[in-house]
Design a protein around this motif. Structure first.
Motif, PDB file in Angstrom:
ATOM      1  N   ALA A 124      -8.757  21.372  -2.404  1.00  0.00           N
ATOM      2  CA  ALA A 124      -8.882  21.935  -3.750  1.00  0.00           C
ATOM      3  C   ALA A 124      -7.574  22.566  -4.218  1.00  0.00           C
ATOM      4  N   ASP A 125      -7.460  22.735  -5.527  1.00  0.00           N
ATOM      5  CA  ASP A 125      -6.223  23.246  -6.121  1.00  0.00           C
ATOM      6  C   ASP A 125      -5.786  24.578  -5.520  1.00  0.00           C
ATOM      7  N   GLU A 126      -6.736  25.456  -5.248  1.00  0.00           N
ATOM      8  CA  GLU A 126      -6.362  26.792  -4.760  1.00  0.00           C
ATOM      9  C   GLU A 126      -5.786  26.777  -3.345  1.00  0.00           C
ATOM     10  N   HIS A 127      -5.883  25.649  -2.671  1.00  0.00           N
ATOM     11  CA  HIS A 127      -5.358  25.547  -1.305  1.00  0.00           C
ATOM     12  C   HIS A 127      -4.185  24.567  -1.212  1.00  0.00           C
ATOM     13  N   ARG A 128      -3.574  24.262  -2.353  1.00  0.00           N
ATOM     14  CA  ARG A 128      -2.495  23.273  -2.362  1.00  0.00           C
ATOM     15  C   ARG A 128      -1.112  23.919  -2.501  1.00  0.00           C
ATOM     16  N   ALA A 129      -0.993  25.157  -2.030  1.00  0.00           N
ATOM     17  CA  ALA A 129       0.312  25.843  -2.069  1.00  0.00           C
ATOM     18  C   ALA A 129       1.307  25.126  -1.163  1.00  0.00           C
ATOM     19  N   THR A 155       2.864  24.523  -6.212  1.00  0.00           N
ATOM     20  CA  THR A 155       1.610  23.907  -5.781  1.00  0.00           C
ATOM     21  C   THR A 155       1.735  22.399  -5.920  1.00  0.00           C
ATOM     22  N   GLU A 175       6.169  27.372  -9.303  1.00  0.00           N
ATOM     23  CA  GLU A 175       5.458  28.531  -9.844  1.00  0.00           C
ATOM     24  C   GLU A 175       5.978  28.854 -11.242  1.00  0.00           C
TER      25      GLU A 175
END
Length: 211
Positions: A124-129, A155, A175
């Motif tokens: 998911a997007d929130e874990h693609r750092a 990301t 960022e």
């Protein structure tokens, strides 16, 4: 013969960058000029008989130092080398030093990109750092060495966007940006890039060691 800037040998006024990429040479030359450093910068093409160095280190810094020391010893001049790659948080920092050969064959950007996207397809997007990292090393023929580093945080997109840059640029969105690195202009990218940051951090080191 001594240089007029503090007694260092005149040969130390030439700086060799371990690359045959004219764009990278131009980038570092512009940074040195902006820092008012009177240094003659040349690439590895100025020494065609010097072989490429195998990157056997396990960190960006180790690989940069390997290349810088080898070039300094082979040419008798101070040498700069860099190593960089993409570090993905959910992959524990991989591809890292294996970024250029993630799919198995060195330098196959499309294969590397396709494999990484496939590996992250369910993330998911929130874990693609992720971040680009660069280590830049300066080595003198006498063995003196310094290493500086730069990073570009962002990301990862699910699909590539943009035609500029190279490598993983089409999927890393810095960022604060709505575009990927491949959608930035060269000037915009250089201003924030991991390599630009590392090279700018290297300028005062060049001043310290070369006079």
């Amino acid at each position: 013969m001594e240089s007029p800037t503090g007694g260092r040998p005149a040969a130390h006024r030439r700086l060799v960058l371990a690359t045959r990429n004219n764009g990278k040479i131009a980038e570092l030359r512009a940074i040195l000029d902006a820092a008012d450093l009177d240094v003659e910068l040349v690439g590895a093409d100025a020494y065609p008989d010097v072989p490429d160095v195998k990157e056997t280190g396990v960190t960006f810094a180790e690989n940069a130092l390997l290349k810088a020391h080898a070039l300094a010893q082979a040419t008798g001049h101070p040498a700069v080398a860099d190593d960089s790659g993409l570090c993905v948080a959910v992959l524990g920092g991989a591809p890292g030093i294996f970024s250029a050969r993630w799919a198995g064959r060195h330098g196959d950007d499309q294969a590397n990109l396709d494999l990484l996207l496939a590996q992250l397809s369910d993330i998911a997007d929130e874990h693609r750092a992720a971040h680009f990292a660069c280590a830049a090393a300066l080595a003198l023929p006498d063995g003196t060495e310094r290493v500086v580093e730069g990073t570009l945080d962002g990301t990862l997109r699910h699909t590539p966007a943009g035609t500029g840059g190279f490598g993983y640029d089409p999927i890393l969105q810095p960022e604060g940006e709505t575009r990927t690195c491949a959608e930035l202009t060269p000037a915009e990218k250089n201003a924030i890039s991991h390599r630009g940051k590392a090279f700018r951090a290297l300028a005062p080191v060049v001043r310290e060691l070369l006079g």
